[in-house]
Design a protein around this motif. Structure first.
Motif, PDB file in Angstrom:
ATOM      1  N   PRO A  32       0.823  -1.214   0.000  1.00 31.80           N
ATOM      2  CA  PRO A  32       0.000   0.000   0.000  1.00 31.80           C
ATOM      3  C   PRO A  32       0.861   1.270   0.000  1.00 31.80           C
ATOM      4  N   ILE A  33       0.405   2.241  -0.788  1.00 25.62           N
ATOM      5  CA  ILE A  33       1.101   3.517  -0.922  1.00 25.62           C
ATOM      6  C   ILE A  33       0.090   4.633  -0.703  1.00 25.62           C
ATOM      7  N   SER A  34       0.416   5.567   0.186  1.00 26.86           N
ATOM      8  CA  SER A  34      -0.454   6.718   0.458  1.00 26.86           C
ATOM      9  C   SER A  34      -0.087   7.849  -0.488  1.00 26.86           C
ATOM     10  N   ARG A  35      -1.059   8.363  -1.186  1.00 24.48           N
ATOM     11  CA  ARG A  35      -0.843   9.445  -2.150  1.00 24.48           C
ATOM     12  C   ARG A  35      -0.428  10.734  -1.446  1.00 24.48           C
ATOM     13  N   LEU A  36       0.351  11.544  -2.143  1.00 23.39           N
ATOM     14  CA  LEU A  36       0.754  12.855  -1.653  1.00 23.39           C
ATOM     15  C   LEU A  36       0.055  13.923  -2.488  1.00 23.39           C
ATOM     16  N   PRO A  37      -0.659  14.852  -1.845  1.00 25.36           N
ATOM     17  CA  PRO A  37      -1.317  15.904  -2.614  1.00 25.36           C
ATOM     18  C   PRO A  37      -0.292  16.818  -3.282  1.00 25.36           C
ATOM     19  N   HIS A  38      -0.603  17.270  -4.483  1.00 24.08           N
ATOM     20  CA  HIS A  38       0.214  18.238  -5.226  1.00 24.08           C
ATOM     21  C   HIS A  38       1.588  17.713  -5.615  1.00 24.08           C
ATOM     22  N   ALA A  39       1.782  16.401  -5.576  1.00 27.58           N
ATOM     23  CA  ALA A  39       3.063  15.814  -5.980  1.00 27.58           C
ATOM     24  C   ALA A  39       3.103  15.666  -7.499  1.00 27.58           C
ATOM     25  N   PRO A  40       4.299  15.659  -8.079  1.00 29.15           N
ATOM     26  CA  PRO A  40       4.394  15.407  -9.528  1.00 29.15           C
ATOM     27  C   PRO A  40       3.767  14.048  -9.863  1.00 29.15           C
ATOM     28  N   PRO A  41       3.323  13.865 -11.110  1.00 32.84           N
ATOM     29  CA  PRO A  41       2.625  12.625 -11.486  1.00 32.84           C
ATOM     30  C   PRO A  41       3.442  11.349 -11.275  1.00 32.84           C
ATOM     31  N   TYR A  42       4.765  11.426 -11.350  1.00 31.83           N
ATOM     32  CA  TYR A  42       5.601  10.239 -11.173  1.00 31.83           C
ATOM     33  C   TYR A  42       5.858   9.906  -9.699  1.00 31.83           C
ATOM     34  N   VAL A  43       5.475  10.790  -8.786  1.00 30.94           N
ATOM     35  CA  VAL A  43       5.601  10.495  -7.354  1.00 30.94           C
ATOM     36  C   VAL A  43       4.315   9.799  -6.920  1.00 30.94           C
ATOM     37  N   VAL A  44       4.444   8.504  -6.621  1.00 37.23           N
ATOM     38  CA  VAL A  44       3.270   7.713  -6.257  1.00 37.23           C
ATOM     39  C   VAL A  44       2.784   8.119  -4.872  1.00 37.23           C
ATOM     40  N   ALA A  61       6.271   6.193 -15.093  1.00 34.09           N
ATOM     41  CA  ALA A  61       5.785   7.558 -15.307  1.00 34.09           C
ATOM     42  C   ALA A  61       6.951   8.534 -15.479  1.00 34.09           C
ATOM     43  N   LYS A  62       7.994   8.361 -14.703  1.00 34.59           N
ATOM     44  CA  LYS A  62       9.165   9.257 -14.768  1.00 34.59           C
ATOM     45  C   LYS A  62       9.781   9.259 -16.165  1.00 34.59           C
ATOM     46  N   PHE A  63       9.794   8.075 -16.807  1.00 30.32           N
ATOM     47  CA  PHE A  63      10.391   7.954 -18.135  1.00 30.32           C
ATOM     48  C   PHE A  63       9.388   8.166 -19.271  1.00 30.32           C
ATOM     49  N   GLY A  64       8.131   8.458 -18.926  1.00 29.49           N
ATOM     50  CA  GLY A  64       7.149   8.749 -19.948  1.00 29.49           C
ATOM     51  C   GLY A  64       6.522   7.538 -20.611  1.00 29.49           C
ATOM     52  N   PHE A  65       6.633   6.367 -20.008  1.00 32.54           N
ATOM     53  CA  PHE A  65       5.959   5.183 -20.539  1.00 32.54           C
ATOM     54  C   PHE A  65       4.482   5.239 -20.156  1.00 32.54           C
TER      55      PHE A  65
END
Length: 158
Positions: A32-44, A61-65
């Motif tokens: 399980p991973i808790s989301r972070l508000p306002h984080a870049p899209p590649y930061v889960v 996501a970081k590499f654009g796949f």
């Protein structure tokens, strides 16, 4: 005789990547991973590892796949990264982890100057594993743009 470096090899999409094994703490099943508000899209977000909250970055996501659903082979590679001069544990989500390899003796070729899908500053060089090319990543450059971690040598206190 020079010491041969070893690398953890892993996959994202149809590409093979590697990180120096001395920077890898452990490989974890997806958790399980808790989301972070306002984080870049590649930061889960953040995940708990033995009572410490660690930043998790989606390398896909970081590499654009394009995004895909996680599978039973999806892993979090827990690494030691330098962020703003301090050591932090960071999780990197990969589609799968292959093995520890010396990349056929550790001889790396320079990264190609054109035609690659990822930013050249993230790449140390290109190794080989059999007939496959393996992109060796510069962990600190890959992570330095993700300096949203604060405090502590291990991560964020949970």
């Amino acid at each position: 005789m020079a010491e041969i470096r070893q690398y953890l090899t892993f996959g994202i999409d149809r590409e093979r990547f590697a990180l120096p094994i001395e920077r890898v703490r452990e490989v974890l099943d997806l958790r399980p991973i808790s989301r972070l508000p306002h984080a870049p899209p590649y930061v889960v977000g953040l995940t708990d590892v033995r009572g410490v909250g660690l930043l998790v970055i989606d390398l896909r996501a970081k590499f654009g796949f394009p995004p895909i659903e996680a599978t039973n082979r999806t892993r979090i590679i827990l690494v030691d990264a330098a962020i703003e001069g301090k050591a932090h544990g960071v999780g990197l989500v990969a589609d799968c982890v292959f093995a520890v390899s010396d990349l056929e003796g550790g001889a790396l070729e320079p990264p190609p100057s054109i035609g690659s899908r990822w930013r050249a500053e993230y790449v140390v060089g290109v190794g080989r594993e059999g007939r496959e090319f393996v992109i060796v990543l510069d962990l600190d450059r890959l992570i330095e743009t993700d300096a949203i971690v604060s405090g502590g040598d291990e991560g964020i206190a949970a």
